[in-house]
Design a protein around this motif. Structure first.
Motif, PDB file in Angstrom:
ATOM      1  N   LYS A   1       1.536   3.470   5.359  1.00  0.00           N
ATOM      2  CA  LYS A   1       2.543   3.025   4.384  1.00  0.00           C
ATOM      3  C   LYS A   1       3.768   3.932   4.370  1.00  0.00           C
ATOM      4  N   ARG A   2       4.096   4.477   5.540  1.00  0.00           N
ATOM      5  CA  ARG A   2       5.289   5.315   5.612  1.00  0.00           C
ATOM      6  C   ARG A   2       6.530   4.529   5.208  1.00  0.00           C
ATOM      7  N   THR A   3       7.479   5.232   4.661  1.00  0.00           N
ATOM      8  CA  THR A   3       8.802   4.733   4.222  1.00  0.00           C
ATOM      9  C   THR A   3       8.740   3.897   2.954  1.00  0.00           C
ATOM     10  N   ARG A   4       7.546   3.738   2.334  1.00  0.00           N
ATOM     11  CA  ARG A   4       7.486   2.932   1.114  1.00  0.00           C
ATOM     12  C   ARG A   4       8.217   3.647  -0.011  1.00  0.00           C
ATOM     13  N   SER A   5       9.010   2.894  -0.742  1.00  0.00           N
ATOM     14  CA  SER A   5       9.759   3.442  -1.866  1.00  0.00           C
ATOM     15  C   SER A   5       8.896   3.411  -3.122  1.00  0.00           C
ATOM     16  N   ALA A   6       9.357   4.098  -4.161  1.00  0.00           N
ATOM     17  CA  ALA A   6       8.631   4.095  -5.430  1.00  0.00           C
ATOM     18  C   ALA A   6       8.550   2.682  -5.989  1.00  0.00           C
ATOM     19  N   THR A   7       9.619   1.909  -5.837  1.00  0.00           N
ATOM     20  CA  THR A   7       9.606   0.519  -6.318  1.00  0.00           C
ATOM     21  C   THR A   7       8.547  -0.303  -5.599  1.00  0.00           C
ATOM     22  N   GLN A   8       8.461  -0.148  -4.294  1.00  0.00           N
ATOM     23  CA  GLN A   8       7.476  -0.897  -3.513  1.00  0.00           C
ATOM     24  C   GLN A   8       6.049  -0.485  -3.863  1.00  0.00           C
ATOM     25  N   ILE A   9       5.834   0.808  -4.089  1.00  0.00           N
ATOM     26  CA  ILE A   9       4.503   1.282  -4.476  1.00  0.00           C
ATOM     27  C   ILE A   9       4.115   0.709  -5.834  1.00  0.00           C
ATOM     28  N   THR A  10       5.059   0.713  -6.764  1.00  0.00           N
ATOM     29  CA  THR A  10       4.785   0.168  -8.102  1.00  0.00           C
ATOM     30  C   THR A  10       4.425  -1.310  -8.021  1.00  0.00           C
ATOM     31  N   LEU A  11       5.169  -2.066  -7.221  1.00  0.00           N
ATOM     32  CA  LEU A  11       4.868  -3.490  -7.059  1.00  0.00           C
ATOM     33  C   LEU A  11       3.474  -3.699  -6.480  1.00  0.00           C
ATOM     34  N   ALA A  12       3.103  -2.872  -5.521  1.00  0.00           N
ATOM     35  CA  ALA A  12       1.779  -3.008  -4.909  1.00  0.00           C
ATOM     36  C   ALA A  12       0.674  -2.710  -5.915  1.00  0.00           C
ATOM     37  N   ILE A  13       0.862  -1.668  -6.713  1.00  0.00           N
ATOM     38  CA  ILE A  13      -0.148  -1.318  -7.725  1.00  0.00           C
ATOM     39  C   ILE A  13      -0.316  -2.450  -8.730  1.00  0.00           C
ATOM     40  N   ASN A  14       0.783  -3.079  -9.079  1.00  0.00           N
ATOM     41  CA  ASN A  14       0.733  -4.145 -10.088  1.00  0.00           C
ATOM     42  C   ASN A  14       0.207  -5.468  -9.543  1.00  0.00           C
ATOM     43  N   ASN A  15       0.325  -5.662  -8.207  1.00  0.00           N
ATOM     44  CA  ASN A  15       0.033  -6.989  -7.665  1.00  0.00           C
ATOM     45  C   ASN A  15      -1.155  -7.041  -6.708  1.00  0.00           C
ATOM     46  N   GLN A  16      -1.565  -5.903  -6.153  1.00  0.00           N
ATOM     47  CA  GLN A  16      -2.691  -5.896  -5.229  1.00  0.00           C
ATOM     48  C   GLN A  16      -3.983  -5.633  -5.995  1.00  0.00           C
ATOM     49  N   MET A  17      -4.929  -6.552  -5.856  1.00  0.00           N
ATOM     50  CA  MET A  17      -6.181  -6.443  -6.598  1.00  0.00           C
ATOM     51  C   MET A  17      -6.879  -5.116  -6.347  1.00  0.00           C
TER      52      MET A  17
ATOM     53  N   MET B   1      -5.720  -2.292  -5.840  1.00  0.00           N
ATOM     54  CA  MET B   1      -5.000  -1.114  -6.325  1.00  0.00           C
ATOM     55  C   MET B   1      -4.876  -1.063  -7.844  1.00  0.00           C
ATOM     56  N   ARG B   2      -5.429  -2.057  -8.531  1.00  0.00           N
ATOM     57  CA  ARG B   2      -5.186  -2.123  -9.972  1.00  0.00           C
ATOM     58  C   ARG B   2      -5.938  -1.060 -10.763  1.00  0.00           C
ATOM     59  N   ALA B   3      -6.881  -0.375 -10.113  1.00  0.00           N
ATOM     60  CA  ALA B   3      -7.580   0.706 -10.809  1.00  0.00           C
ATOM     61  C   ALA B   3      -6.770   1.997 -10.820  1.00  0.00           C
ATOM     62  N   ILE B   4      -5.684   2.041 -10.055  1.00  0.00           N
ATOM     63  CA  ILE B   4      -4.866   3.257  -9.973  1.00  0.00           C
ATOM     64  C   ILE B   4      -4.050   3.421 -11.257  1.00  0.00           C
ATOM     65  N   ARG B   5      -4.036   4.620 -11.766  1.00  0.00           N
ATOM     66  CA  ARG B   5      -3.251   4.940 -12.960  1.00  0.00           C
ATOM     67  C   ARG B   5      -2.329   6.114 -12.640  1.00  0.00           C
ATOM     68  N   LEU B   6      -1.061   5.828 -12.454  1.00  0.00           N
ATOM     69  CA  LEU B   6      -0.085   6.855 -12.126  1.00  0.00           C
ATOM     70  C   LEU B   6       1.155   6.679 -12.973  1.00  0.00           C
ATOM     71  N   THR B   7       1.782   7.784 -13.337  1.00  0.00           N
ATOM     72  CA  THR B   7       3.057   7.712 -14.032  1.00  0.00           C
ATOM     73  C   THR B   7       4.155   7.403 -13.025  1.00  0.00           C
ATOM     74  N   GLN B   8       5.318   7.016 -13.512  1.00  0.00           N
ATOM     75  CA  GLN B   8       6.427   6.721 -12.617  1.00  0.00           C
ATOM     76  C   GLN B   8       6.840   7.967 -11.840  1.00  0.00           C
ATOM     77  N   ALA B   9       6.806   9.120 -12.508  1.00  0.00           N
ATOM     78  CA  ALA B   9       7.173  10.364 -11.821  1.00  0.00           C
ATOM     79  C   ALA B   9       6.200  10.673 -10.691  1.00  0.00           C
ATOM     80  N   GLU B  10       4.915  10.406 -10.907  1.00  0.00           N
ATOM     81  CA  GLU B  10       3.919  10.649  -9.859  1.00  0.00           C
ATOM     82  C   GLU B  10       4.099   9.686  -8.689  1.00  0.00           C
TER      83      GLU B  10
END
Length: 662
Positions: free
Chosen positions: A76-92, A94-103
């Motif tokens: 997942k090289r080059t993934r931006s924070a926005t893309q990571i956030t979208l994946a956490i919210n939409n990929q089944m 990854m939904r157990a992950i709990r991270l702050t925006q800063a993390e």
């Protein structure tokens, strides 16, 4: 933890076996869940500090590495924070992950390739090479067999009972039902995935293994004559001692190493059930072994540390034979390699070199070459292949993509294996064995030939590489992006959030695609110009080909499917991306591929692809010393390049190939 320590009692009931084994495989992979970060949130600056990099790597390791590999070689090289956030919210998954925006932002920072990969250096021969720290070796995450490797390994196992078992229609159907392990995500080339195993994958693997067990339990002659069992399996019932002998032999073949009596008996004890009939016991035994991690994963942990206290292990003779075989042929070691492993001779450099040469003559090596180049350059990845019938002269496109792919499949086998070609040869050869008349029409040929016109030199100038966008106009953007990412290994990444969703309107009606592209994406000061200014020029070099891959000197301009004029094509280019140094200028496809064929950057990219194909994860900076050995072979003597086969052999002969760092 190995399977012999954690496998529960195996039952003959199919459902019970499946229920027991799926969680086991998922647990072994350690990819079924993630733990929330316990680190303190930190707001990153535009340039991360060393402390922030360490925090970001720790966060990635804890939350992401089990599925996507180590951060230095992350999928997942080059993934931006926005893309990571979208994946956490939409990929089944990854939904157990709990991270702050800063993390999340810290993780995004360490996924930037520049953080983990130092720039190349210039050696004493004035050639670029990877910045190398002696003694480093890339960590390789545990990977499962790809679907093709699993099939090959299972077929070899079944051949020990009868060579006809692998032709069973039900078995083949179950294998075909395995979830695809090929990814095309975010412009990636087709790549077999071996980092992640999910419940659907493990369930499908179980179905294959169970059918294999059914087949073996009915192979009367094969069971009677199975090696090292003293024909005890011909009896009406199977004693525990007989079962132990059977498991030791079957396990040694499945695990690709000789099992000791103690280890074999330990595996047998966890499968043995005196209440089962002979048929059910054999069925359960074969099914259980065929889905044990020792069979479906590449595990090389039986060697000794290379130094006191080191976590890096030297491969045993059987592990080295297995690793060579899977890399070069996509299958377990054959009888010759196994014999050399049994005697320990495979650990000799001369023997290794001889065996690489031999393995590369086998049918499996041809498949390896085809898959390697498909993964590296993505010539089998199409946006679509749909054209207006009049535009393409009524050519039937049904199955045409397969024809185009087959041309390059055969091209790489011929140039690399049969001709022992160099990288320059791969980039400039005019060889073809395409016999389909439709390709002849695209290439403007009036008769069959093995040598194409000069403008078709190399693989970039072939139909499968030039049809990345259907329609009336070619796309220098798509072509240039493909070259910079897959031939030059420059990470462009996805468009930034600030990128416009529509391009500026150009009022001219009769205007070349090149000029229209420049006016809409290269305007100074816009968010587009920074990236498009890097790769558009690479696409312009291919403007002598229309969107259907036909050669042209003038471009027909269309409006609403109607030709409105013609204008001369400009295929000149001027770019520093080819060598990463000074700008190179040229005109047309032939000069372009010659520049690429002599490019240090392109050859370094090729070696990265080679290492990724071998390890199944992208190469990081800790693999640089090993990659430099293959790169030096490719460079040759500065007058004549070395062969691709030589580069492959250099990788296998490297000290790192004979070690395990997990």
């Amino acid at each position: 933890m190995r399977i012999t320590n954690i496998i529960p009692k195996i039952f003959s009931v199919r459902g019970a076996l499946c229920i027991l084994m799926i969680p086991l495989i998922l647990f072994f992979q350690n990819c079924g869940g993630v733990s929330p970060s316990l680190l303190t949130s930190r707001t990153p600056d535009s340039e991360p500090t060393s402390e922030q990099i360490l925090d970001g790597k720790a966060l990635y390791t804890q939350n992401c590495a089990s599925c996507h590999g180590p951060v230095e070689a992350s999928a997942k090289r080059t993934r931006s924070a926005t893309q990571i956030t979208l994946a956490i919210n939409n990929q089944m998954e990854m939904r157990a992950i709990r991270l702050t925006q800063a993390e999340i932002e810290l993780i995004a920072q360490v996924l930037n390739p520049t953080v983990n990969n130092p720039p190349p250096v210039t050696n004493e021969e004035n050639r670029q090479e990877f910045a190398c720290t002696p003694g480093q070796m890339q960590k390789t995450p545990l990977v499962k067999l790809t679907n093709r490797e699993f099939k090959n390994a299972l077929f070899l196992l079944l051949d020990g009972f009868s060579t006809s078992l692998k032709n069973d229609a039900t078995l083949l159907s179950a294998i075909d039902a395995l979830p695809s392990d090929v990814a095309t995500e975010n412009r990636d080339t087709l790549k077999e995935q071996s980092l992640l195993i999910t419940a659907p994958i493990s369930n499908a693997l179980f179905n294959v293994a169970y059918r294999a067990g059914e087949l073996v339990s009915g192979a009367t002659t094969g069971l009677q004559n199975y090696p090292n069992t003293s024909q005890c399996l011909s009896a009406a019932t199977v004693t525990q001692a007989c079962h132990q002998s059977f498991v030791r032999e079957l396990g040694s073949r499945a695990f690709r190493r000789q099992l000791s009596t103690t280890e074999g008996n330990a595996v047998a004890a966890r499968i043995w059930d005196s209440t089962l009939s002979k048929t059910d016991l054999l069925k359960s035994t074969v099914a259980a072994i065929a889905i044990m991690p020792d069979f479906i994963y590449k595990i090389y942990d039986k060697g000794t540390p290379i130094a006191s206290g080191s976590t890096v292990l030297s491969l045993t003779a059987h592990e080295l034979a297995t690793k060579m075989a899977f890399f070069l042929t996509g299958a377990p070691a054959d009888a010759t390699l196994k014999a050399l492993a049994d005697s320990g001779q495979i650990l000799n450099d001369t023997v290794i070199s001889e065996q690489v040469d031999r393995l590369l003559t086998l049918p499996g090596a041809k498949d390896m070459i085809r898959r390697f180049f498909r993964e590296s350059y993505g010539y089998d990845v199409y946006d679509r292949l749909q054209y207006d019938s009049a535009f393409i002269g009524g050519i039937n496109t049904t199955g045409l993509a397969d024809v185009m792919n087959a041309e390059l499949d055969n091209y790489f086998v011929e140039v690399v294996l049969n001709q022992s070609g160099s990288f320059l040869d791969v980039m400039t050869s005019r060889y073809t064995n395409a016999t389909d008349a439709r390709l002849g029409t695209i290439y403007g040929l009036s008769s069959a030939t093995n040598t194409l016109p000069m403008e078709r030199s190399g693989f970039l100038n072939r139909a499968s590489m030039l049809t990345k966008r259907s329609g009336f106009t070619a796309s220098p953007i798509k072509r240039g992006l493909h070259v910079i990412e897959h031939v030059l290994c420059q990470d462009i990444g996805l468009p930034p959030p600030s990128a416009p969703t529509s391009l500026p309107v150009v009022t001219e009606e009769v205007i070349t695609t090149r000029l229209r592209t420049a006016k809409t994406t290269e305007v100074a000061g816009t968010s587009c110009a920074q990236c498009h200014g890097r790769f558009n020029q690479l696409g312009y070099a291919l403007e002598n080909f229309d969107s259907f891959g036909r050669y042209r000197t003038v471009e027909t301009v269309y409006k609403d499917s109607t030709a409105v004029g013609q204008i001369a094509v400009d295929s000149s280019y001027n770019t520093s991306e080819i060598n990463g140094k000074s700008a190179l200028s040229g005109t047309g496809p032939r000069q372009f591929v010659e520049h690429l064929g002599n490019s240090d950057r392109a050859m370094m990219c090729f070696v990265k692809h080679l290492k990724r194909f071998e390890a199944r994860v992208p190469a990081d900076a800790t693999a640089n010393c090993q990659m430099n050995q293959s790169l030096k072979t490719m460079y040759g003597n500065n007058a004549t390049q070395g062969s691709i086969v030589g580069a492959i052999k250099s990788l296998v002969l490297s000290p790192e190939f004979r070690r395990w760092n997990n």
